[in-house]
Design an enzyme around this catalytic site. Structure first.
Site, PDB file in Angstrom:
ATOM      1  N   ALA A  80      -6.771  -4.464   7.890  1.00 36.53           N
ATOM      2  CA  ALA A  80      -7.529  -3.389   7.530  1.00 36.53           C
ATOM      3  C   ALA A  80      -8.867  -3.861   6.927  1.00 36.53           C
ATOM      4  O   ALA A  80      -9.867  -2.933   6.804  1.00 36.53           O
ATOM      5  CB  ALA A  80      -6.695  -2.536   6.506  1.00 36.53           C
ATOM      6  N   LYS A  86     -13.071  -0.007   6.763  1.00 38.44           N
ATOM      7  CA  LYS A  86     -13.713  -0.803   5.760  1.00 38.44           C
ATOM      8  C   LYS A  86     -14.717  -1.727   6.392  1.00 38.44           C
ATOM      9  O   LYS A  86     -16.002  -1.696   5.706  1.00 38.44           O
ATOM     10  CB  LYS A  86     -12.542  -1.605   4.959  1.00 38.44           C
ATOM     11  CG  LYS A  86     -11.927  -0.926   3.786  1.00 38.44           C
ATOM     12  CD  LYS A  86     -11.020  -0.068   4.144  1.00 38.44           C
ATOM     13  CE  LYS A  86     -10.413   0.774   3.053  1.00 38.44           C
ATOM     14  NZ  LYS A  86      -9.103   1.625   3.363  1.00 38.44           N
ATOM     15  N   TRP A 132       0.918  -1.278   0.039  1.00 39.29           N
ATOM     16  CA  TRP A 132       0.095  -0.030  -0.089  1.00 39.29           C
ATOM     17  C   TRP A 132       0.974   1.172   0.117  1.00 39.29           C
ATOM     18  O   TRP A 132       1.729   1.261   0.857  1.00 39.29           O
ATOM     19  CB  TRP A 132      -1.025  -0.091   1.325  1.00 39.29           C
ATOM     20  CG  TRP A 132      -2.034   0.994   1.306  1.00 39.29           C
ATOM     21  CD1 TRP A 132      -2.547   1.817   0.556  1.00 39.29           C
ATOM     22  CD2 TRP A 132      -1.992   1.882   2.587  1.00 39.29           C
ATOM     23  NE1 TRP A 132      -3.203   2.992   1.001  1.00 39.29           N
ATOM     24  CE2 TRP A 132      -3.114   3.011   2.204  1.00 39.29           C
ATOM     25  CE3 TRP A 132      -1.558   1.755   4.114  1.00 39.29           C
ATOM     26  CZ2 TRP A 132      -3.309   3.808   3.207  1.00 39.29           C
ATOM     27  CZ3 TRP A 132      -2.067   2.653   4.955  1.00 39.29           C
ATOM     28  CH2 TRP A 132      -2.877   3.658   4.599  1.00 39.29           C
ATOM     29  N   ASP A 156      -0.710  -5.838   9.152  1.00 41.81           N
ATOM     30  CA  ASP A 156      -1.632  -5.079   8.901  1.00 41.81           C
ATOM     31  C   ASP A 156      -2.723  -5.636   8.621  1.00 41.81           C
ATOM     32  O   ASP A 156      -3.087  -6.464   7.847  1.00 41.81           O
ATOM     33  CB  ASP A 156      -0.992  -3.967   8.002  1.00 41.81           C
ATOM     34  CG  ASP A 156      -2.085  -2.756   7.852  1.00 41.81           C
ATOM     35  OD1 ASP A 156      -3.044  -2.677   8.528  1.00 41.81           O
ATOM     36  OD2 ASP A 156      -1.760  -2.119   6.771  1.00 41.81           O
TER      37      ASP A 156
END
Length: 395
Positions: free
Chosen positions: A213, A246, A130, A211
């Protein structure tokens, strides 16, 4: 003083957003911005979020600060959501959590903690990763290096190359890993590959920085945290950055947290004391609204079940779009095999076209994506799938 500053180039994503907004063509398609959208092109407020928000506001009696570490109930609920009830790390009191300003804040807090513990720490990130990982982590002063991850030929993970590189790292190296729904590729590690990486991290004494997310948008809420739960149960030290943007749709509320798993409760207390000091120096106190909403959802059995249903509906829609997209691409662009899109998970995929073709899609067909051809699958709708496939065929 400020007159000495020179204007910096526009952030690529923000610039893409501006171009899309200025485009007046009714056929325009936004596949650049990384937010979930429904079939009306909207980023909806989840029903469970709206109900929880009303409950929180009706019960709230003050707008005073909560605490430097944030909402304690939220932190505990998030740890149980990510790790699962009765996880060995929770049972051993090895988990310490701090609420953060979104998942981005969690990533930066983790980087600052590593720098405080060992200033020469090197963080190894996937190729690609990302885009915002780089400024978030390197902005702390840490050095970043890369390890291979994505195989454009297959649309999957280049696992042997990845493992070979990580197996040569010195002890105490930090490895940033996407827990699920890899951004930007959509190519995820299998459960067996997570187990191989666990053995590698043990052998090389590496510290994973996970991570997560998109929990719930890949295979499922439990399944998407497989690697996190495995690593936190078996390794002495792990850091986990969590975002509620999200899967709870709380983008603008900037809701997230950082979990640090330490070898002992004493070490965990020390780490948390440093995190609180770091947070105090950066933003003093975290925002409460999104955390309070999330806690209400995770604490109320009815709301939690509704949330699971809504996350499941988002996941089903994304999966369905992937399969429909392949059908349309096969019909209009049969010379290319886009089957890898169905094997990937989450909101993102690399389309696999070059920068010239990306710009042609934008300028000639009003289709917007980042220059590396990352597309947000959730930006597609039933009504524009065929148009998008036709545009791809033409470039």
């Amino acid at each position: 003083m400020l007159e000495r500053l020179e204007r910096l180039p526009t952030d690529p994503i923000l610039g893409l957003m501006a171009l899309f907004r200025a485009d007046t063509d009714p056929r325009k398609v936004d596949l650049g911005v990384g937010v979930y959208r429904d079939d009306h092109g909207e980023t909806p407020i989840l029903r469970c979020v709206r109900q929880a928000e009303q409950t929180v506001l009706s019960r709230q009696t003050t707008k005073s600060y909560v605490a430097a570490a944030g909402n304690a109930g939220f932190n505990e609920a998030m740890a149980r959501m990510v790790l699962g009830e009765g996880h060995p790390a929770l049972a051993a009191d090895r988990v310490r959590s701090i609420q953060s300003v979104g998942g981005c804040g969690a990533l930066r807090l983790g980087a600052e903690l590593f720098r405080a513990a060992q200033p020469d720490t090197v963080v190894h990130v996937s190729t690609p990763t990302w885009a915002n990982h780089v400024p978030l982590l390197s902005g702390s002063g840490l050095k970043l290096e890369r390890y291979p991850y994505y195989d454009p030929a297959t649309g999957g993970v280049s696992f042997d190359a990845m493992a070979g590189t990580l197996d040569r790292l010195p002890a105490r190296s930090v490895v940033l890993l996407h827990a699920s729904c890899h951004n930007p590729t959509g190519a995820d590690l299998s459960d067996s590959q997570w187990r191989e990486l666990l053995d590698l991290c043990k052998r090389r004494a590496l510290l994973p920085f996970l991570d997560i997310a998109y929990q719930g948008l890949g295979r499922g809420v439990v399944e998407d945290s497989f690697g996190v739960r495995l690593f936190c149960a078996e390794l002495p030290e792990v850091a986990v950055a969590v975002s509620c943007s999200k899967n709870f749709g709380l983008y603008r509320e900037r809701t997230g947290c950082l979990h640090v798993i330490s070898q002992t409760p004493t070490a965990g207390d020390a780490a948390l004391s440093h995190l609180i000091r770091i947070a105090r120096s950066m933003y003093s106190m975290p925002p409460d609204h999104g955390a309070a909403i999330t806690l209400e959802i995770l604490s109320d059995p009815t709301l939690r079940e509704q949330w699971m249903d809504e996350v499941g509906a988002m996941r089903k829609r994304i999966t369905g779009l992937r399969h429909e997209l392949i059908k349309q691409l096969a019909r209009h662009c049969p010379q290319r095999d886009f089957g890898f899109i169905a094997r990937q998970r989450g909101m993102f995929s690399f389309l696999g076209v070059d920068t010239t073709q990306v710009r042609a899609l934008r300028e000639q067909h009003h289709v917007y994506m980042t220059d590396d051809s990352r597309i947000n699958i959730a930006g597609l709708r039933a009504e524009n799938l065929e148009y998008f496939a036709q545009a791809v065929a033409r470039v």
